[in-house]
Design a protein around this motif. Structure first.
Motif, PDB file in Angstrom:
ATOM      1  N   MET A 124      15.031  24.923 -10.588  1.00 51.26           N
ATOM      2  CA  MET A 124      16.060  25.910 -10.918  1.00 51.26           C
ATOM      3  C   MET A 124      17.343  25.243 -11.409  1.00 51.26           C
ATOM      4  SD  MET A 124      14.883  28.953 -10.638  1.00 51.26           S
ATOM      5  CE  MET A 124      16.391  29.903 -10.637  1.00 51.26           C
ATOM      6  N   GLY A 125      17.563  23.988 -11.056  1.00 49.67           N
ATOM      7  CA  GLY A 125      18.754  23.269 -11.501  1.00 49.67           C
ATOM      8  C   GLY A 125      18.805  23.090 -13.004  1.00 49.67           C
ATOM      9  N   VAL A 126      17.625  23.129 -13.659  1.00 49.13           N
ATOM     10  CA  VAL A 126      17.569  23.038 -15.118  1.00 49.13           C
ATOM     11  C   VAL A 126      17.019  24.341 -15.713  1.00 49.13           C
ATOM     12  CG1 VAL A 126      17.468  20.523 -15.283  1.00 49.13           C
ATOM     13  CG2 VAL A 126      15.348  21.822 -14.972  1.00 49.13           C
ATOM     14  N   PRO A 151      10.246  27.924 -11.244  1.00 49.96           N
ATOM     15  CA  PRO A 151       9.736  27.124 -10.127  1.00 49.96           C
ATOM     16  C   PRO A 151       8.211  27.091 -10.045  1.00 49.96           C
ATOM     17  CG  PRO A 151      11.505  28.538  -9.375  1.00 49.96           C
ATOM     18  CD  PRO A 151      11.188  28.949 -10.785  1.00 49.96           C
ATOM     19  N   GLU A 152       7.556  28.211 -10.267  1.00 42.37           N
ATOM     20  CA  GLU A 152       6.090  28.232 -10.183  1.00 42.37           C
ATOM     21  C   GLU A 152       5.464  27.370 -11.273  1.00 42.37           C
ATOM     22  OE1 GLU A 152       4.688  32.302 -10.044  1.00 42.37           O
ATOM     23  OE2 GLU A 152       6.347  32.787  -8.689  1.00 42.37           O
ATOM     24  N   SER A 153       6.053  27.402 -12.457  1.00 40.70           N
ATOM     25  CA  SER A 153       5.563  26.583 -13.564  1.00 40.70           C
ATOM     26  C   SER A 153       5.702  25.096 -13.246  1.00 40.70           C
ATOM     27  CB  SER A 153       6.327  26.935 -14.842  1.00 40.70           C
ATOM     28  OG  SER A 153       5.981  26.073 -15.880  1.00 40.70           O
ATOM     29  N   ALA A 154       6.854  24.715 -12.706  1.00 43.85           N
ATOM     30  CA  ALA A 154       7.088  23.306 -12.353  1.00 43.85           C
ATOM     31  C   ALA A 154       6.119  22.856 -11.260  1.00 43.85           C
ATOM     32  CB  ALA A 154       8.532  23.109 -11.903  1.00 43.85           C
ATOM     33  N   ASP A 182       8.178  18.294 -16.946  1.00 41.85           N
ATOM     34  CA  ASP A 182       7.584  17.502 -18.029  1.00 41.85           C
ATOM     35  C   ASP A 182       8.192  16.102 -18.110  1.00 41.85           C
ATOM     36  OD1 ASP A 182       5.733  19.433 -18.795  1.00 41.85           O
ATOM     37  OD2 ASP A 182       7.081  20.322 -20.290  1.00 41.85           O
ATOM     38  N   GLU A 183       9.453  15.965 -17.754  1.00 42.59           N
ATOM     39  CA  GLU A 183      10.080  14.640 -17.756  1.00 42.59           C
ATOM     40  C   GLU A 183       9.496  13.761 -16.649  1.00 42.59           C
ATOM     41  OE1 GLU A 183      14.478  15.478 -19.594  1.00 42.59           O
ATOM     42  OE2 GLU A 183      14.128  16.121 -17.524  1.00 42.59           O
ATOM     43  N   ILE A 184       9.276  14.355 -15.485  1.00 45.98           N
ATOM     44  CA  ILE A 184       8.657  13.597 -14.385  1.00 45.98           C
ATOM     45  C   ILE A 184       7.227  13.218 -14.765  1.00 45.98           C
ATOM     46  CG2 ILE A 184       7.929  13.685 -11.956  1.00 45.98           C
ATOM     47  CD1 ILE A 184      11.009  13.448 -12.434  1.00 45.98           C
ATOM     48  N   LEU A 185       6.500  14.148 -15.388  1.00 40.80           N
ATOM     49  CA  LEU A 185       5.131  13.843 -15.829  1.00 40.80           C
ATOM     50  C   LEU A 185       5.128  12.738 -16.880  1.00 40.80           C
ATOM     51  CD1 LEU A 185       3.511  17.377 -16.031  1.00 40.80           C
ATOM     52  CD2 LEU A 185       3.192  15.611 -14.290  1.00 40.80           C
ATOM     53  N   GLY A 244       0.795  -1.223   0.000  1.00 38.61           N
ATOM     54  CA  GLY A 244       0.000   0.000   0.000  1.00 38.61           C
ATOM     55  C   GLY A 244       0.826   1.271   0.000  1.00 38.61           C
ATOM     56  N   ILE A 245       2.119   1.131  -0.183  1.00 31.38           N
ATOM     57  CA  ILE A 245       3.006   2.296  -0.212  1.00 31.38           C
ATOM     58  C   ILE A 245       2.830   3.037  -1.534  1.00 31.38           C
ATOM     59  CG2 ILE A 245       5.433   3.013  -0.334  1.00 31.38           C
ATOM     60  CD1 ILE A 245       6.055   0.694   1.596  1.00 31.38           C
ATOM     61  N   ARG A 246       2.798   4.368  -1.444  1.00 31.33           N
ATOM     62  CA  ARG A 246       2.772   5.197  -2.648  1.00 31.33           C
ATOM     63  C   ARG A 246       4.190   5.699  -2.915  1.00 31.33           C
ATOM     64  NH1 ARG A 246      -1.868   9.517  -1.925  1.00 31.33           N
ATOM     65  NH2 ARG A 246      -0.584   9.976  -0.132  1.00 31.33           N
ATOM     66  N   LEU A 247       4.568   5.718  -4.167  1.00 26.66           N
ATOM     67  CA  LEU A 247       5.901   6.152  -4.582  1.00 26.66           C
ATOM     68  C   LEU A 247       5.795   7.528  -5.229  1.00 26.66           C
ATOM     69  CD1 LEU A 247       8.922   5.489  -5.044  1.00 26.66           C
ATOM     70  CD2 LEU A 247       8.227   4.506  -7.248  1.00 26.66           C
ATOM     71  N   ALA A 248       6.553   8.483  -4.696  1.00 22.43           N
ATOM     72  CA  ALA A 248       6.549   9.844  -5.224  1.00 22.43           C
ATOM     73  C   ALA A 248       7.880  10.118  -5.918  1.00 22.43           C
ATOM     74  CB  ALA A 248       6.316  10.838  -4.093  1.00 22.43           C
ATOM     75  N   LEU A 249       7.819  10.396  -7.209  1.00 25.42           N
ATOM     76  CA  LEU A 249       9.012  10.685  -8.012  1.00 25.42           C
ATOM     77  C   LEU A 249       9.271  12.189  -7.965  1.00 25.42           C
ATOM     78  CD1 LEU A 249       8.038   8.431 -11.026  1.00 25.42           C
ATOM     79  CD2 LEU A 249       9.651   7.878  -9.195  1.00 25.42           C
ATOM     80  N   GLU A 250      10.462  12.565  -7.518  1.00 31.73           N
ATOM     81  CA  GLU A 250      10.787  13.973  -7.292  1.00 31.73           C
ATOM     82  C   GLU A 250      11.364  14.632  -8.540  1.00 31.73           C
ATOM     83  OE1 GLU A 250      13.489  16.755  -4.293  1.00 31.73           O
ATOM     84  OE2 GLU A 250      13.464  14.585  -4.026  1.00 31.73           O
ATOM     85  N   ASN A 251      10.980  15.878  -8.736  1.00 29.12           N
ATOM     86  CA  ASN A 251      11.606  16.693  -9.776  1.00 29.12           C
ATOM     87  C   ASN A 251      12.957  17.158  -9.243  1.00 29.12           C
ATOM     88  OD1 ASN A 251      10.183  18.429  -7.865  1.00 29.12           O
ATOM     89  ND2 ASN A 251      10.522  20.132  -9.250  1.00 29.12           N
ATOM     90  N   HIS A 252      13.923  16.269  -9.339  1.00 28.47           N
ATOM     91  CA  HIS A 252      15.233  16.591  -8.783  1.00 28.47           C
ATOM     92  C   HIS A 252      15.954  17.570  -9.690  1.00 28.47           C
ATOM     93  CE1 HIS A 252      18.760  15.885  -6.211  1.00 28.47           C
ATOM     94  NE2 HIS A 252      17.806  15.617  -5.344  1.00 28.47           N
ATOM     95  N   THR A 253      17.135  17.969  -9.317  1.00 32.44           N
ATOM     96  CA  THR A 253      17.825  19.081  -9.965  1.00 32.44           C
ATOM     97  C   THR A 253      18.271  18.808 -11.396  1.00 32.44           C
ATOM     98  OG1 THR A 253      19.897  18.366  -8.965  1.00 32.44           O
ATOM     99  CG2 THR A 253      18.633  20.041  -7.791  1.00 32.44           C
TER     100      THR A 253
END
Length: 163
Positions: free
Chosen positions: A60-62, A66-69, A36-39, A22-31
């Motif tokens: 900001m790393g790419v 930030p607000e758009s992401a 869009d790649e995470i989506l 029942g664990i949910r996995l959250a993929l982070e928008n890392h630096t």
């Protein structure tokens, strides 16, 4: 994309365990990733237990706004890393570094409002990415603790989180 395809394979392999526990996995928008790649990854996996961890500064790393992401990822976000960063310029260029909430260049009001309205999560998890610079471990720890205390105060008193 090679890295994202490898992550896809790893997540697909982990789905039976996620379902069993029942664990949910959250993929982070890392630096190193755009929102869009995470989506793309989340939509390709297409599983209700796989979503996003939206970090308010990592885009900001790419050089992504930030607000758009945050706006793109919030509807998929099971969790978040609510942070603020400051952009400083010196003779060597620019430096983007962690600060207490409200002390930086991220619009905390807008990003919080987006997460509050768009995300299925019911909590804010603040994160302080503190740079030790030349401080001793003890001094850096004291500075980071102060930043944490000020961040909690800002979140409660200014953003009205938890009220």
């Amino acid at each position: 994309m090679t890295q994202l395809c490898s992550v896809y394979d790893e997540v697909i392999a982990a789905l039976p365990l996620l379902e069993k526990t029942g664990i949910r996995l959250a993929l982070e928008n890392h630096t190193e990733t755009f929102a869009d790649e995470i989506l793309w990854l989340i939509n390709r996996i297409n599983h209700p237990q796989v979503g996003a961890c939206v970090d308010t500064v990592n885009s900001m790393g790419v050089l992504e706004n930030p607000e758009s992401a945050v706006k793109k990822l919030a509807p998929y976000a099971f969790s978040n890393h609510f942070c603020d960063h400051k952009l400083d310029r010196d003779q060597f260029g620019i430096r983007f570094h962690g600060v207490a909430l409200g002390d930086g260049d991220i619009d905390c009001f807008k990003t919080y409002d987006i997460i509050r309205k768009e995300s299925p999560t019911d909590r804010i998890t603040f994160e302080i990415e503190w740079d030790m610079e030349n401080d001793s471990l003890e001094v850096a720890r004291d500075k980071q603790m102060d930043a944490c205390i000020r961040s909690i105060k800002y979140a409660r008193d200014v953003l009205k989180i938890g009220m």
